[in-house]
Design a protein around this motif. Sequence first.
Motif, PDB file in Angstrom:
ATOM      1  N   VAL A  60      -5.646   8.209  -0.744  1.00  0.00           N
ATOM      2  CA  VAL A  60      -4.217   8.108  -1.078  1.00  0.00           C
ATOM      3  C   VAL A  60      -3.570   9.459  -0.776  1.00  0.00           C
ATOM      4  O   VAL A  60      -4.028  10.497  -1.252  1.00  0.00           O
ATOM      5  CB  VAL A  60      -3.990   7.741  -2.559  1.00  0.00           C
ATOM      6  N   THR A  98      -0.078  11.584  -1.059  1.00  0.00           N
ATOM      7  CA  THR A  98       1.197  11.644  -1.766  1.00  0.00           C
ATOM      8  C   THR A  98       2.047  12.729  -1.122  1.00  0.00           C
ATOM      9  O   THR A  98       1.581  13.860  -0.957  1.00  0.00           O
ATOM     10  CB  THR A  98       0.985  11.949  -3.263  1.00  0.00           C
ATOM     11  N   ARG A 116      -1.578   4.476   0.700  1.00  0.00           N
ATOM     12  CA  ARG A 116      -3.030   4.242   0.608  1.00  0.00           C
ATOM     13  C   ARG A 116      -3.573   3.919   1.986  1.00  0.00           C
ATOM     14  O   ARG A 116      -3.191   2.955   2.617  1.00  0.00           O
ATOM     15  CB  ARG A 116      -3.337   3.096  -0.357  1.00  0.00           C
ATOM     16  N   ARG A 140       0.805  -1.217   0.000  1.00  0.00           N
ATOM     17  CA  ARG A 140       0.000   0.000   0.000  1.00  0.00           C
ATOM     18  C   ARG A 140       0.841   1.271   0.000  1.00  0.00           C
ATOM     19  O   ARG A 140       0.311   2.365   0.117  1.00  0.00           O
ATOM     20  CB  ARG A 140      -0.950  -0.016   1.200  1.00  0.00           C
ATOM     21  N   GLU A 160      -3.806  14.830  -1.733  1.00  0.00           N
ATOM     22  CA  GLU A 160      -4.614  13.824  -1.046  1.00  0.00           C
ATOM     23  C   GLU A 160      -5.819  13.594  -1.935  1.00  0.00           C
ATOM     24  O   GLU A 160      -6.478  14.544  -2.336  1.00  0.00           O
ATOM     25  CB  GLU A 160      -5.088  14.324   0.322  1.00  0.00           C
ATOM     26  N   ALA A 210       3.643   7.518  -1.938  1.00  0.00           N
ATOM     27  CA  ALA A 210       2.180   7.479  -2.038  1.00  0.00           C
ATOM     28  C   ALA A 210       1.710   6.387  -1.086  1.00  0.00           C
ATOM     29  O   ALA A 210       2.135   5.237  -1.200  1.00  0.00           O
ATOM     30  CB  ALA A 210       1.740   7.189  -3.465  1.00  0.00           C
TER      31      ALA A 210
END
Length: 96
Positions: free
Chosen positions: A55, A57, A50, A27, A81, A48
Amino acid sequence: MRLDKFLKVSRLIKRRTLAKQVADQGRVTVNDKTAKASSVVKVGDVLAIRFGQKVVTARVEMLKENVRKEETTNLYTILKEERLEKVEPEFIDDED
């Protein structure tokens, strides 16, 4: 610095064991490549992560072994986001 340690020190994820689990589940990506907890993170790398349907970044700005809670946001910059769309299951129409 190891990915799981950076995630913990930066407080993007609160505990290192949780950071390790999240990374080992695939993830987390570093520079668009799936990363393991032991992956090495460098300044300038883009992560990134999850979290469920979201998600986050972030770009790594600084690496430090120990950081005070107030200084954690200096370690990274949130680039974006985004919420993931829930994929609705397709229903098969058997009436044809």
